[in-house]
Each structure stands twice: as structure tokens, then as C-alpha cells.
Design an enzyme around this catalytic site. Structure first.
Site, PDB file in Angstrom:
ATOM      1  N   ARG A 147       0.859  -1.184   0.000  1.00  0.00           N
ATOM      2  CA  ARG A 147       0.000   0.000   0.000  1.00  0.00           C
ATOM      3  C   ARG A 147       0.888   1.223   0.000  1.00  0.00           C
ATOM      4  O   ARG A 147       1.819   1.302   0.817  1.00  0.00           O
ATOM      5  CB  ARG A 147      -0.902  -0.001   1.251  1.00  0.00           C
ATOM      6  CG  ARG A 147      -1.965   1.077   1.223  1.00  0.00           C
ATOM      7  CD  ARG A 147      -2.686   1.212   2.558  1.00  0.00           C
ATOM      8  NE  ARG A 147      -1.882   1.937   3.535  1.00  0.00           N
ATOM      9  CZ  ARG A 147      -2.335   2.376   4.712  1.00  0.00           C
ATOM     10  NH1 ARG A 147      -3.590   2.140   5.064  1.00  0.00           N
ATOM     11  NH2 ARG A 147      -1.547   3.022   5.558  1.00  0.00           N
ATOM     12  N   ASP A 212      -5.111   3.980  -0.100  1.00  0.00           N
ATOM     13  CA  ASP A 212      -6.226   4.211   0.826  1.00  0.00           C
ATOM     14  C   ASP A 212      -6.573   5.699   0.824  1.00  0.00           C
ATOM     15  O   ASP A 212      -5.748   6.529   1.204  1.00  0.00           O
ATOM     16  CB  ASP A 212      -5.790   3.764   2.230  1.00  0.00           C
ATOM     17  CG  ASP A 212      -6.931   3.740   3.230  1.00  0.00           C
ATOM     18  OD1 ASP A 212      -8.014   4.263   2.906  1.00  0.00           O
ATOM     19  OD2 ASP A 212      -6.731   3.200   4.332  1.00  0.00           O
TER      20      ASP A 212
HETATM   21 MG   LIG Z   1      -7.783   1.505   5.554  1.00  0.00          MG
END
Ligand SMILES: [Mg+2]
Length: 404
Positions: A147, A212
Site C-alpha cells: 500500500r 487508501d
Molecule cells: Mg484503511
């Protein structure tokens, strides 16, 4: 067999964790994670004052019945405090049942559907060069999916990027009062495609990259971001809009083919009904700890499977090793597993919670210890008592509170 003791342990080996420990008249014990970051003591009271007295004398093998008794019996359903408390009971009962059977929990869930559980790690940087270094460090740790979160030019503190104090060292987000971060959606939307471009240029087309947005966008903004990121083929865009409004995802879905993941703040299947039946998302993100336990999360995954939607259990550092262990057993067993978030815990946390699950080459395995495979060192836990702490809050540059 009967439950003869229900004890709640709060410990802070670097951050707060709430653990329920059930003991049976046979001497078996079961653990459940009840950690609700920033609101921990509300769950402690719910368990200690309202749930523990009800458990004494119950047959620990009656997991489904106990779950329904707590969910329906409270009259006041859903909500993070209720469902974290219920999750702790559910996981502790599964731990006891699996120990009584002499089997690791995943065997009671149907056995392994795969050899190992793919994870993704967290890379972040205040700027792009720092992020590239962080991605490289994640790959060096063995992660095979990452991420990526980046600071935004003009903003001081952004979600997912460690803040620094005056000495330049990283400081934890947990504070006695909430840390205030700042936000400018337009600046963010201008910056993120360049972040993906830089990471793809450096690490190539094959590395799965996740991002995110932490509930900060309107549906139109989210659709635009999804479209802008399409050339970089993200693994997913996570929490693109505030997730309470399920219908909002129709607009996002209409605008982009970037896969969407949502649900870490959801507590029940009812939060997902429109999202799943209309196939508006690709991954369900709930945690065992905040969704009422293994019992309801397994049902959610089976429901999602009918719509080709996969699992992606929330796994931040504030899910304790107890909650993480339960997740990894479920990950190994369900057919529609997608990916598991995992950033590990500190060495001290791993001493307080000794666990059988292992991390190798970016993959987790729950191990073969009977139960969920976690032992709580209560003496060490007591040596690290609760510390008041909050998650950050977020304000626009004119001072307006925004979604964190
Ligand atoms: Mg999250």
C-alpha cells in the site's frame, strides 16, 4: 463443559490492546481481541459489566447460540462497541472449541483452501523519494504487495504518513489528545497520480499497489481519482468515500474500473447489503475484531462469494495478535480469500502475545497449534498498563473538521 471465568485484560506494550480471556471448568482457556482504538475502555466496560456475568455457566461449545444470545439479547444491536465485545467472546469460544478438538482453528472452518496467505504491507513517505525508499524497504522485508501513501505538497500531516517531531524522529499517532492533521482534497487529487507514476516507473508494472483514500472524497472526486489511476492498474482504491452511504458507490462504480475495497469501519452484514448485491465493490474489508467475530465474518465472506467479491481483512497494528491470528485462520480457510493487510507488531507486543502464526516471503500462515495459537503473558501485560490515546482528527485548511 462450562465457562467458569471471564476476565478482561488491558495492556499497552506501545499501544492499547483489550483482550478477553475465558476459562472453562476443564481448565481450557480461550482468547478474544476486543480492541477499539481510541475508545478501548467503553468495550472493557461493556464486557466486564454487561457480558461477563452472562457467560458464566454457559457451554462454550455453543458458539452460534451464544453469538445470537449476545446480538439479539442486548436488544441494542450493531455498533462498534457492541460488536467488538461480541467478537471477543466469539473468538475466545472458537479458541476453546479448537483446543478441545486438538486442532488449529482453520481445520474447524473447513481446512486450508491454500498453502499460505498473501499480505500487503504499508509504504509511506513525506514525499515521493521517501516513499520509494519505503517501498524498497517493504520489498526487502519480503512483501509482495504494498500500500502506498504519500505526503501532499502544502500539507503538514497526512493519513498513513508518519509525522515527525522537531528532532525528525517518527512519532506515534496515538496521543493523550488527538493529533490534528490537515487536508486539501484538490491538492491530494493532483498529487496521487504522480505518486503512482513514480512508483510504477521505479518498481515496474507487476508489483500489486494499493492506496487508501480514508473516506475523504465525494463520489465524483472518487470516480475521477479511480479513472486517473487506471493507467497504473492499482490492486485497489480503498475507502474512497465515507462508507455509510452505500448508494454513493454506484456513482463511483459508473466512473471507473479501478477495483474498490471498503468496510473496515463496518460492523454487520447490513452495512454491505447494497454494496454486495449490486456488485459495487470488489473486496470486503471488515476485521474479525470489529465485525462480531469469526462466526459473522465467515457468513459475510460466503455472501460476498456469490457476487465474486473477495475478502481483505483489516489488519492495522491496533488489531492485536489475537485478532490477527483469528483473521489468518479464516484467510486460510475461505475460498474467496483476496489479500490480508499486515504490518506486524513490535517485538514487545509479540512477547506479550506469543503467537504461532508466521510471516515468510510476504505471506502469513496460522501455524498448527491447537486453537487460534496465541498465549497471553498476563504478567508482562500487567507491566504495561493502559495509556489514554486517540486516533488523529482531520481539518481542512480553513479549520473545518473533515473525515479522518
Ligand atoms: Mg484503511
Amino acid at each position: 463443559m462450562k465457562i467458569v471465568d471471564a476476565k478482561v485484560v488491558v495492556t499497552s506494550p506501545g499501544r492499547n490492546f483489550v483482550t478477553l480471556k475465558l476459562t472453562t471448568d476443564d481448565g481450557l482457556t480461550g482468547l478474544g481481541d476486543a480492541t477499539l482504538n481510541g475508545r478501548e475502555l467503553a468495550v472493557v466496560s461493556y464486557l466486564t459489566d454487561h457480558v461477563a456475568p452472562l457467560l458464566l455457566g454457559l457451554d462454550p461449545h455453543r458458539i452460534e447460540d451464544t453469538w445470537q444470545y449476545l446480538y439479539r439479547g442486548a436488544y441494542w444491536r450493531r455498533g462498534p462497541v457492541t460488536m467488538a465485545a461480541t467478537a471477543a467472546v466469539d473468538v475466545a469460544l472458537w479458541d476453546i472449541k479448537a483446543k478441545a478438538a486438538g486442532l488449529p482453528l482453520y481445520q474447524l472452518l473447513g481446512g486450508a483452501s491454500r498453502d499460505r496467505v498473501r499480505t500487503y504491507g504499508h509504504a509511506n513517505g513525506r514525499d515521493i523519494p521517501e516513499l520509494l525508499d519505503s517501498v524498497r524497504a517493504q520489498l526487502d522485508e519480503g512483501y509482495q504487495a504494498v500500500r502506498i501513501q504519500s505526503g501532499v505538497p502544502g500539507l503538514k500531516a497526512v493519513y498513513g504518513v508518519h509525522s515527525t517531531d522537531d528532532s525528525g524522529s517518527a512519532v506515534l499517532h496515538q496521543q493523550a489528545r488527538p493529533l490534528v492533521e490537515d487536508w486539501d482534497t484538490d491538492a491530494y487529487l493532483r498529487h496521487i497520480p504522480a505518486v503512482f507514476d513514480a512508483v510504477r516507473s521505479e518498481f515496474g508494472a507487476e508489483l500489486p499497489l494499493l492506496h487508501d483514500a480514508h473516506h475523504r472524497l465525494t463520489p465524483v472526486q472518487a470516480g475521477r481519482l479511480g479513472k486517473d489511476l487506471e493507467p497504473y492498474r492499482p490492486f485497489w482504491l480503498e475507502d474512497c468515500t465515507p462508507a455509510e452511504n452505500q448508494e454513493a458507490l454506484r456513482l463511483v462504480r459508473a466512473d471507473t474500473t479501478t477495483p474498490l475495497a471498503i468496510g473496515e469501519v463496518f460492523n454487520t452484514v447490513y452495512d454491505y447489503q447494497t454494496l454486495i448485491t449490486e456488485q459495487l465493490i470488489d473486496y470486503v474489508r471488515s476485521a474479525v475484531t470489529h465485525f462480531g467475530g469469526v462466526t459473522p465474518l465467515r457468513k459475510l465472506f460466503d455472501f460476498a462469494a456469490q457476487y465474486q467479491i473477495k475478502s481483505a481483512i483489516h489488519g492495522p497494528e491496533d488489531i492485536s495478535p489475537v485478532g490477527m491470528a483469528a483473521a489468518v485462520h479464516l484467510d486460510l480457510a475461505v475460498h474467496n480469500f483476496g489479500i490480508q493487510e499486515y504490518s506486524g507488531h513490535t517485538a514487545l507486543t509479540n512477547e506479550v502475545f506469543r503467537h504461532a502464526y508466521t510471516f515468510t516471503d510476504g505471506h502469513l500462515h496460522p501455524g498448527e497449534a491447537p486453537g487460534i495459537g496465541v498465549e497471553l503473558d498476563e504478567e508482562m501485560a500487567a507491566a504495561h498498563p493502559y495509556e489514554a490515546a486517540y486516533l488523529p482528527v482531520n481539518r481542512l485548511q480553513d479549520g473545518t473538521v473533515h473525515d479522518w
